[in-house]
Design an enzyme around this catalytic site. Structure first.
Site, PDB file in Angstrom:
ATOM      1  N   SER A   1      -5.925  -1.976  -2.417  1.00  0.00           N
ATOM      2  CA  SER A   1      -4.515  -2.275  -2.150  1.00  0.00           C
ATOM      3  C   SER A   1      -3.936  -3.252  -3.157  1.00  0.00           C
ATOM      4  CB  SER A   1      -4.362  -2.845  -0.736  1.00  0.00           C
ATOM      5  OG  SER A   1      -4.660  -1.876   0.234  1.00  0.00           O
TER       6      SER A   1
ATOM      7  N   HIS B   1      -9.768   2.890   7.810  1.00  0.00           N
ATOM      8  CA  HIS B   1     -11.086   2.324   7.508  1.00  0.00           C
ATOM      9  C   HIS B   1     -12.031   2.478   8.708  1.00  0.00           C
ATOM     10  CE1 HIS B   1     -10.674   0.533   3.552  1.00  0.00           C
ATOM     11  NE2 HIS B   1      -9.503   0.000   3.881  1.00  0.00           N
TER      12      HIS B   1
END
Length: 444
Positions: free
Chosen positions: A81, A262
Site C-alpha cells: 500500500s 488479507h
C-alpha cells in the site's frame, strides 16, 4: 530535487491531455485499499436484489471508466500500500514500504501538498488509523510505513505558513497521537483544531481545522459494529467542515477491504465494499451538485486473490455470503462465549447448516480454545478455529483465494465530474496523479 519535481509537475499541463482549466478545481481522491476488479464483480452479485431478474448496477459500475497498473519501482511487480499510495499521491514510483519518498528516499511533493501551497483546503478520511500507509503517503515522508509515531508527528510538525498541511483528519489511530512520549492531540487542539474521539463527538465538531480519532487503531469492521455506514458518515462530515468559499483536496480511503482480503474473509470484505459504496455515493452526489469538482476512485492493489468459484465448480453463492453476520474474528469470539452451545450460535450468525463431519472437525477446535491456558495457546487455538470457520464459509459459497497477501493485477478506475473522461482506459497508477496535478491552480 524538491524544486525540480515541483517544476516537472507544473509542466504536466503541457504533457497530459490539455484539460487543465484556469478555474481551480476541487479534487476528491477515493482509494479502496485492496479493491481489485474481482471485488467489484463479487459485490455486484452480493448487492443484487434476488427478487428481480436483472442484476442491478452498483455505484462502482456507474462510474467505472478505466483501469490502472499497480507495480512498484523495481522488479517485485506486486506492490504494497505504501509504494502504491506514493505513486497515486505524487506520480512517482517507489519501493515497497516507501511513504512519500522516491527510490532514493528523497521526499516527493504530493497532490495534497501542492493543493495546500496553492491555497486549497485539505482533508483526509480513513477507516484505518489515519497514519496508516495510504493516508500517510499524502502527508508524510519517511522510508518505512512502520514508523507510525514519526508519521503522526509529521502531521503536526510539518508546516506551511506555520500550520499543519491537513486541515481535517478523520480516522482511527488515537494510540499513535496520544502517547506517553508525546500528546499530539493536545498540540493539535492548541493550534485550534476541534477534536473528537467518538462518532457522537464527531457530530458536534462545527468547523475546520479538526482532528477525529475514532478508534485506538483501525475502526472495527463494518460487519461487526455499528455504524455500518461509518465511512459515509466520516466523509459527509469532512465535506461539511471544508470551507465553501474555496476549492479543496480530499482523500478518502476505504481501508479495510484490504484487511478482510488479507484474512480471506469474504463476508467481511463484502460488508467493507458496501461501506465503501455508500461513501462513494456521498461523494458522487457532491460532485453532481458542485461544478469545478472532479472525483477519481481507484485501488492501490488487490488483496487475497479472490475468485468467484472454487473447487472446479462453476458457481458462486452470494446468498450464502449475505447470510454471514460477523467477521471470522467475531465468529471465533462468539463461539468461545457460547461454549458447548456453539453450534446454535454458529447457525444464528451464518445460517450455514454444518455437515456432521464439519461439526465433528470444529468441535475439538472450540474445546481447545475453551481449554487454552496460556496466551500462546489461546492465540494458536483462535488461528486454527478461524481458519476452519472460513473454510466452511468458502466451501458453502464456492469462494476461492490464492494468497493472504497482495496480487499484482490491474485495478479499476472510476471518475466523475469535470473532464472525467481523461481517466478512461488503461493507465499506470502514476498517470492518475499526474493528471490530477493538472487540475490544481492557484486560488485567487
Amino acid at each position: 530535487m524538491k524544486q525540480a519535481l515541483a517544476a516537472m509537475a507544473l509542466c504536466l499541463m503541457c504533457q497530459v491531455g490539455g484539460v487543465a482549466a484556469a478555474q481551480p478545481q476541487s479534487v476528491i481522491y477515493f482509494i479502496g485499499d485492496g479493491m481489485g476488479m474481482e471485488y467489484l464483480t463479487a459485490y455486484r452479485h452480493f448487492a443484487d436484489d434476488p427478487a428481480t431478474e436483472q442484476i442491478e448496477e452498483t455505484v462502482f459500475d456507474r462510474y467505472l471508466i478505466g483501469s490502472s497498473a499497480t507495480h512498484p519501482h523495481g522488479h517485485e511487480l506486486v506492490t504494497d500500500s505504501a509504494a502504491s499510495a506514493t505513486a497515486l499521491s505524487s506520480g512517482v514510483k517507489s519501493f515497497n514500504g516507501a511513504i512519500g519518498v522516491d527510490p532514493h528516499k528523497e521526499p516527493v511533493e504530493t497532490l495534497l501538498e501542492r493543493a495546500k501551497k496553492l491555497g486549497y483546503s485539505t482533508a483526509m478520511v480513513s477507516t484505518s488509523q489515519i497514519n496508516h500507509a495510504t493516508p500517510a503517503s499524502f502527508a508524510a515522508h519517511v522510508d518505512s510505513r512502520q514508523k507510525y509515531d514519526e508519521i503522526a508527528d509529521q502531521y503536526l510538525d510539518n508546516r506551511i505558513a506555520d500550520k499543519p498541511w491537513v486541515d481535517v483528519l478523520i480516522g482511527g489511530g488515537e494510540q499513535y497521537f496520544k502517547r506517553e512520549s508525546r500528546d499530539l492531540v493536545e498540540e493539535f487542539t492548541a493550534l485550534g483544531y476541534q477534536y473528537a474521539d467518538s462518532f457522537a463527538a464527531l457530530e458536534s465538531i462545527e468547523k475546520a481545522p479538526a482532528l477525529a480519532l475514532l478508534a485506538p487503531k483501525g475502526l472495527p469492521f463494518a460487519i461487526d459494529e455499528p455504524p455500518a455506514n461509518r465511512l459515509a458518515i466520516m466523509t459527509t462530515k469532512a465535506l461539511a467542515l471544508l470551507p465553501k468559499d474555496k476549492p479543496f483536496f480530499l482523500m478518502v480511503e476505504a481501508s479495510e477491504i484490504d484487511w478482510c482480503g488479507h484474512a480471506n474473509d469474504i463476508a467481511c470484505a463484502m460488508a467493507e465494499m458496501r461501506d465503501a459504496e455508500e461513501a462513494l455515493q456521498v461523494l458522487a452526489n457532491y460532485v453532481a451538485a458542485h461544478q469545478h469538482t472532479v472525483m477519481v476512485a481507484t485501488a492501490d492493489h488487490s488483496t487475497g486473490g479472490l475468485s468467484m468459484g472454487s473447487d472446479g465448480v462453476y458457481e458462486w453463492r452470494a446468498s450464502v455470503v449475505r447470510g454471514v453476520k460477523a467477521s471470522a474474528n467475531e465468529l471465533v469470539r462468539k463461539l468461545q462465549e457460547a461454549g458447548n452451545a456453539w453450534p446454535a450460535k454458529w447457525l444464528e450468525l451464518t445460517a450455514i447448516e454444518l455437515a456432521p463431519e464439519q461439526q465433528t472437525a470444529i468441535g475439538p477446535l472450540v474445546d481447545a480454545l475453551l481449554g487454552a491456558e496460556t496466551t500462546a495457546d489461546k492465540n494458536n487455538a483462535k488461528t486454527q478455529l478461524r481458519a476452519a470457520l472460513l473454510a466452511v464459509i468458502d466451501k458453502a459459497s464456492y469462494t476461492g483465494w490464492t494468497t493472504s497477501g497482495h496480487t499484482g493485477g490491474d485495478v479499476p478506475v472510476l471518475a466523475a465530474g469535470v473532464d472525467a473522461e481523461q481517466f478512461a482506459g488503461y493507465q499506470d497508477n502514476t498517470a492518475i496523479a499526474k493528471k490530477l496535478f493538472t487540475r490544481l491552480h492557484p486560488v485567487k
